[in-house]
Structures are given as C-alpha cells and as structure tokens.
Scaffold this active site. Structure first.
Site, PDB file in Angstrom:
ATOM      1  N   CYS A 136       4.773  -5.917 -10.006  1.00 47.32           N
ATOM      2  CA  CYS A 136       4.525  -4.515  -9.668  1.00 47.32           C
ATOM      3  C   CYS A 136       5.322  -3.596 -10.579  1.00 47.32           C
ATOM      4  CB  CYS A 136       4.871  -4.268  -8.207  1.00 47.32           C
ATOM      5  SG  CYS A 136       6.486  -4.878  -7.747  1.00 47.32           S
ATOM      6  N   GLU A 166      -3.697  -0.009 -11.774  1.00 46.88           N
ATOM      7  CA  GLU A 166      -2.853  -1.197 -11.878  1.00 46.88           C
ATOM      8  C   GLU A 166      -3.729  -2.416 -12.184  1.00 46.88           C
ATOM      9  OE1 GLU A 166      -1.105  -3.129  -8.321  1.00 46.88           O
ATOM     10  OE2 GLU A 166       0.777  -3.043  -9.407  1.00 46.88           O
TER      11      GLU A 166
HETATM   12  O1  TXE Z   1      -3.223  -8.015  -2.452  1.00 40.82           O
HETATM   13  P1  TXE Z   1      -3.141  -7.687  -0.907  1.00 40.82           P
HETATM   14  P2  TXE Z   1      -4.056  -9.141  -3.225  1.00 40.82           P
HETATM   15  C1  TXE Z   1      -1.920  -5.712  -6.228  1.00 40.82           C
HETATM   16  C2  TXE Z   1      -2.425  -6.185  -7.570  1.00 40.82           C
HETATM   17  C3  TXE Z   1      -3.466  -7.190  -7.192  1.00 40.82           C
HETATM   18  C4  TXE Z   1      -4.068  -6.531  -5.984  1.00 40.82           C
HETATM   19  C5  TXE Z   1      -4.811  -7.448  -5.061  1.00 40.82           C
HETATM   20  O2  TXE Z   1      -2.994  -5.105  -8.262  1.00 40.82           O
HETATM   21  O3  TXE Z   1      -4.426  -7.389  -8.186  1.00 40.82           O
HETATM   22  O4  TXE Z   1      -2.961  -5.986  -5.319  1.00 40.82           O
HETATM   23  O5  TXE Z   1      -3.997  -8.569  -4.698  1.00 40.82           O
HETATM   24  C6  TXE Z   1      -1.950  -9.617   3.051  1.00 40.82           C
HETATM   25  N1  TXE Z   1      -3.343  -6.734   7.090  1.00 40.82           N
HETATM   26  N2  TXE Z   1      -0.719  -6.396  -5.799  1.00 40.82           N
HETATM   27  O6  TXE Z   1      -5.465  -9.155  -2.776  1.00 40.82           O
HETATM   28  O7  TXE Z   1      -4.476  -7.717  -0.276  1.00 40.82           O
HETATM   29  C7  TXE Z   1      -2.375 -10.741   2.159  1.00 40.82           C
HETATM   30  O8  TXE Z   1      -2.794 -11.858   2.916  1.00 40.82           O
HETATM   31  C8  TXE Z   1      -2.199  -7.373   6.863  1.00 40.82           C
HETATM   32  C9  TXE Z   1       0.527  -5.727  -6.067  1.00 40.82           C
HETATM   33  O9  TXE Z   1      -3.312 -10.414  -3.154  1.00 40.82           O
HETATM   34  O10 TXE Z   1      -2.366  -6.435  -0.803  1.00 40.82           O
HETATM   35  C10 TXE Z   1      -1.114 -10.984   1.350  1.00 40.82           C
HETATM   36  O11 TXE Z   1      -0.183 -11.735   2.127  1.00 40.82           O
HETATM   37  N3  TXE Z   1      -1.974  -8.102   5.745  1.00 40.82           N
HETATM   38  C11 TXE Z   1       1.653  -6.359  -5.393  1.00 40.82           C
HETATM   39  C12 TXE Z   1      -0.575  -9.556   1.163  1.00 40.82           C
HETATM   40  O12 TXE Z   1      -1.181  -8.788   2.188  1.00 40.82           O
HETATM   41  C13 TXE Z   1      -2.956  -8.178   4.825  1.00 40.82           C
HETATM   42  C14 TXE Z   1       1.651  -7.793  -5.130  1.00 40.82           C
HETATM   43  C15 TXE Z   1      -0.915  -8.922  -0.168  1.00 40.82           C
HETATM   44  O13 TXE Z   1      -2.306  -8.916  -0.322  1.00 40.82           O
HETATM   45  C16 TXE Z   1      -4.185  -7.515   5.013  1.00 40.82           C
HETATM   46  C17 TXE Z   1       0.327  -8.324  -4.865  1.00 40.82           C
HETATM   47  C18 TXE Z   1      -4.357  -6.764   6.202  1.00 40.82           C
HETATM   48  N4  TXE Z   1      -5.480  -6.089   6.468  1.00 40.82           N
HETATM   49  C19 TXE Z   1      -0.786  -7.633  -5.247  1.00 40.82           C
HETATM   50  N5  TXE Z   1      -4.958  -7.763   3.929  1.00 40.82           N
HETATM   51  C20 TXE Z   1       3.020  -5.819  -5.636  1.00 40.82           C
HETATM   52  N6  TXE Z   1       3.291  -4.605  -5.170  1.00 40.82           N
HETATM   53  O14 TXE Z   1       3.889  -6.486  -6.174  1.00 40.82           O
HETATM   54  C21 TXE Z   1      -4.244  -8.548   3.103  1.00 40.82           C
HETATM   55  N7  TXE Z   1      -3.030  -8.812   3.622  1.00 40.82           N
END
Ligand code: TXE
Length: 482
Positions: free
Chosen positions: A286, A382
């Site tokens: 991030c 991003e």
């Molecule tokens: O993220 P999600 P994803 C960004 C990065 C990436 C994009 C998608 O751009 O390409 O997000 O990644 C949980 N209620 N980052 O799909 O969906 C999910 O199971 C509760 C930036 O992996 O945000 C996982 O454990 N929880 C970032 C976590 O949320 C829910 C790091 C992250 O998933 C949920 C990762 C819901 N409704 C991705 N939906 C950073 N800030 O470092 C999903 N999850």
C-alpha cells in the site's frame, strides 16, 4: 484423502473444520498449483468464533491477568514465532510468492510487533495530573472488548500481527480473519498462541472469504472494535457494517505514493530506494512509491539508472536465494495488474521497460511508464503491482501540487540533500507518513495511517492504545472545600 496441508479455524485453542465442512484451495502462485486447503468460514463459524472471544473477554482470565503476566505471555508467543520463523516465512513465500529473504524479514518485523506492544502496554498504561482545584485526576486505559481484525494477503503475517499485537496486549480478545489468498501463516500463528499458553478464545483465527466470514464479524454487535487493512472499496463496506452497531473502526486502505527526486538528491541512494519502493514485494505494498516525480534537470540520468536497476532485478522462484522479484500473489491479481499495463499502453503511455512476462507465469516484470495524462486510470488509481508511472517537474511548488493531487494520502517519499527543503516539503505533503531519503523504515511509536481514501484513524504506540482501549478519566478530591 488428499495429502494437501490443511489450515482450519482456531477457536478456543482448537483447530477445527467449518461446521458444514466447507473448504477452499490455497494456491502457490509461482508454481500455479494448489498446495493446501483451508476451512471456509460461514456465518455459523463466525458466530462460534465471536462467541468464544466474547466468553474469553467477559469471563476469562486474559483482561484480568495484569500487565506483566500478559506481557510475558505475548513474549512467549514471540519466542515461539522466532523458533518457527523459517516455517512462517516458508508459508508466506509459498502462499503469495514473496521472495523467501523478504518473508524472513517480515517475520522478524512481526515478532517485533508483538514484543513492542507487550512492553508498551506495561509502560504507557496511564497518566496523572494534580489539579489546582484541589483534585487529582488520572486516566485509565481499560480494554475495549472483542476485536475483529481483517487482514490482507500482501504481508500475510506482518499485517495480521500489526493488528493482533496491540489488540491482545491491551487486554482485548481477538478474532483475526486472514485473506482467503493467504490462510497459512496466520493459522500457524494461532496454533503457536495455544502452545504459548494463551487462554482459549484470546486469539481466534477464522479462515474464509470477505463474505460471509469477514462481513459476519464486522456486523456482529458482540464485536467492540474493527480493524481492517485492504482496499478502499471494501473499507467502506466494513465501516458501514461496523456502523450498524457503532463499533469504532480503524481502516488502513489503498495508496498511490508520490516519490519525489529533487535535483540535489544523492542519486545512488534515490535510485536504490525508488526501486525498493515500487518493486519490493512486486509492488504489492500500500506504501509503494508508484508515482515518481523527477526534477527535469536530472531526469535523463536518473531514468537511465532507474531503468537499468529495474532490469537488473533477478526474477524467479521465491525460494531461490538470488531472487529479488517473483510472480504476483494470485491469478486474479495478475489479471488486474496486466490490465492496467494494457490500458497504460492504450492511453498513450510509453512503457520504458517491463510488461507482462507472457510465459504463462503470473509475473508482471518491473514496469516503468511515462507520458501518461494526469487523469489516466493507471496514473490515478492504485495498481498494487510493479508499475511505476513517471513525471518530470520544474519547481518545488509544482511537485508538491502534483504529489497532493490524489484521492489517496498514505505516504510519500522525497529525496534531497537540502535540509530546509526536506522539512518544508515533508510538511506540505498530504500524507500519513513521509520518508526523507529512505523508504519503509518504521518506528512503532509513531502514528501510522492515511488521509482521504487511504484510511480512517491511526495505529502505532499510543495511537493503538486510544483505539484498542476505552480510556477513562477518574477525578478524585484531595482538598475538601468548605
Ligand atoms: O482486497 P479486499 P483484495 C487493494 C489492492 C488490491 C485490491 C483488491 O489495490 O488490488 O485492494 O484486493 C476481506 N467484509 N489492497 O480483493 O477485498 C478479505 O477477505 C469484511 C490494498 O484482496 O479489501 C481480505 O481478508 N471483510 C491493501 C481483506 O478484506 C472483507 C491490501 C482485504 O480484501 C469483505 C490488499 C467484507 N465485505 C489489497 N470483503 C493495502 N491497503 O495494503 C473482503 N474482505
């Protein structure tokens, strides 16, 4: 029977299947094979995990243990993590293709997260103020209750430990839901917590997907705090869900970090950190320095060195010691990053180096793009991959404006040997963290978090204390009036 490894939920210190027996596959993105399975948490499993954490908080010893004993228990967990450091790192490398050396570094930082908060809660547990009115007042920082922590896949163990450590150190009980892409290392952490003698229910691990596992936790009114790291889109859902029962949230979301190279920068140092900032962990950070701004007078020389350094990174098997860069963490993520590279080209960007590997792997090579319009999606959004967009600038005021022209505000970097400029620009940048002449260095006492779409709230040191406790003021009369 499959001979794949299995990662269950850890509830009440027992490793269990989902009540309905649901499982999902864990992939090794480098070999593109399934290497393990994990329990797929449903609403009923989340209910069980919350009930256990609630019981452990309301009736169990943990919140009442005392700061010294709690600190000792957490240090015991840290000792066990150190003893199993290679296994923890192996799991993260296998599960998301993180180069093994980097995974080991992440484990060491995770261990430190636990040790730091074990000590911090002991040493920063209150403050007292004698009052001129003849009273004496002091603050108390009692635990908040049950914490739901939801973590991502890019630093599977480290991001989880960053949430779990302050939560449990301050006397809360915790349910951690790791990303469905990386269930392994956090499950091992849960096993180690049981081995360290944590009372049942203090640290529960719920494996599964965002919905229903994650959403069942955030919407449960027995949960007192929600801490989340992930995408800005999911962060909004998490906040709305926690709002239904007024649970405070701490959200660490996306970023589009500016990296500014002034004309007087130490170029060798700046190139080294520019490479780290966007290509470490294949850019899946991030905090990545994904927007690079270079002063026009040094742009040619800097770019020559930067492109050469990017091309020199050894790409390969995460377990090969020479590997600095490997595949992206999942097919889904590879497709996302590849589509941004494609759209950069379609929108008139010049890809100076990199691009999709095109050999069937899920590798996007270190990619550097110039000539994109300031409103082009790959420039603004991003990407969360090894794609650096580059711009030149002429003046300090111009680059501060460019750097701040984003809906994110997690972090920024600047490289200059001019002391006054360093402080001036650091202060003008709209970001939660600014690194001067470096990147990724962190002291756990300082605030961590972002502005705008990068998040809500801060964690770290006393900022974590504010979030994970219910601060209370006690006022006591010393001099009786009248
Ligand atoms: O993220 P999600 P994803 C960004 C990065 C990436 C994009 C998608 O751009 O390409 O997000 O990644 C949980 N209620 N980052 O799909 O969906 C999910 O199971 C509760 C930036 O992996 O945000 C996982 O454990 N929880 C970032 C976590 O949320 C829910 C790091 C992250 O998933 C949920 C990762 C819901 N409704 C991705 N939906 C950073 N800030 O470092 C999903 N999850």
């Amino acid at each position: 029977m499959s001979d794949l490894q299995f990662f269950g939920h850890i509830i009440d210190n027992e490793e269990v299947e989902s009540l309905g027996g649901e499982r999902f596959d864990a992939w090794n993105p480098w070999t593109r094979e399934v290497w393990a399975q994990a329990a797929d948490g449903m609403a009923a499993d989340a209910d069980r995990a919350v009930a256990s954490a609630r019981r452990a908080f309301d009736e169990g010893p943990w919140p009442r243990l005392g700061r010294v004993e709690r600190g000792k228990a957490i240090h015991r967990l840290a000792d066990l993590m150190e003893a199993r450091a290679d296994d923890l790192a192996w799991m993260d490398s296998t599960n998301m293709a993180k180069p093994f050396e980097q995974a080991k570094h992440d484990v060491a930082r995770s261990v430190w997260n636990f040790r730091f908060f074990a000590d911090h809660q002991r040493d920063h547990c209150g403050e007292t103020f004698p009052m001129d009115s003849g009273h004496h007042t002091y603050s108390e920082f009692g635990p908040a209750g049950v914490v739901a922590a939801i973590s991502p896949w890019n630093f599977p163990l480290m991001m989880a430990s960053w949430k779990i450590a302050p939560a449990i150190a301050w006397g809360n009980t915790c349910i951690i839901k790791p990303s469905e892409d990386t269930p392994a290392s956090v499950t091992l952490l849960g096993r180690l917590a049981a081995e360290a003698g944590f009372p049942p229910g203090v640290l529960n691990v719920l494996n599964g997907h965002g919905a229903p596992a994650g959403s069942s936790l955030t919407g449960d009114d027995r949960v007192d705090r929600v801490t989340f790291t992930g995408s800005s889109t999911t962060g909004k859902l998490v906040m709305a869900s926690a709002a239904t029962h007024l649970a405070p949230v701490s959200l660490e979301l996306g970023g589009k970090g500016a990296n500014i190279i002034f004309e007087d920068a130490d170029l060798e140092n700046a190139v080294y950190w520019a490479v780290e900032a966007i290509f470490r962990n294949a850019g899946q950070i991030c905090l990545a320095g994904s927007r690079l701004f270079i002063h026009r007078s040094i742009a040619d020389e800097f770019m020559r060195r930067f492109v050469a350094a990017a091309e020199a990174l050894t790409i390969g098997d995460p377990f090969d010691p020479s590997t600095r860069f490997s595949s992206l963490a999942s097919k889904r993520h590879f497709d996302k990053v590849a589509s941004y590279v494609e759209s950069a080209r379609a929108l008139g960007g010049t890809v100076l180096t990199g691009g999709v590997a095109d050999d069937g792997t899920w590798v996007v090579r270190p990619t550097i793009v110039t000539d994109l319009a300031l409103d082009a999606a790959p420039y603004c959004e991003e990407i969360f991959g090894p794609v650096c967009v580059v711009n030149v600038f002429d003046t300090e005021a111009e680059v501060v404006h460019l750097a701040n022209d984003t809906r994110y505000g997690l972090n920024a970097m600047l490289f200059t040997e001019n002391l006054s400029r360093a402080h001036r620009v650091a202060s003008a940048l709209r970001a939660g963290t600014v690194w001067v002449n470096c990147f990724f260095i962190r002291d756990l006492r300082t605030p961590f978090g972002g502005v705008g779409d990068s998040g809500v709230g801060r964690e770290g040191g006393n900022f974590s204390r504010e979030f994970f406790t219910e601060p209370k003021a006690v006022v006591m009369q010393i001099d009786r009036k009248g």
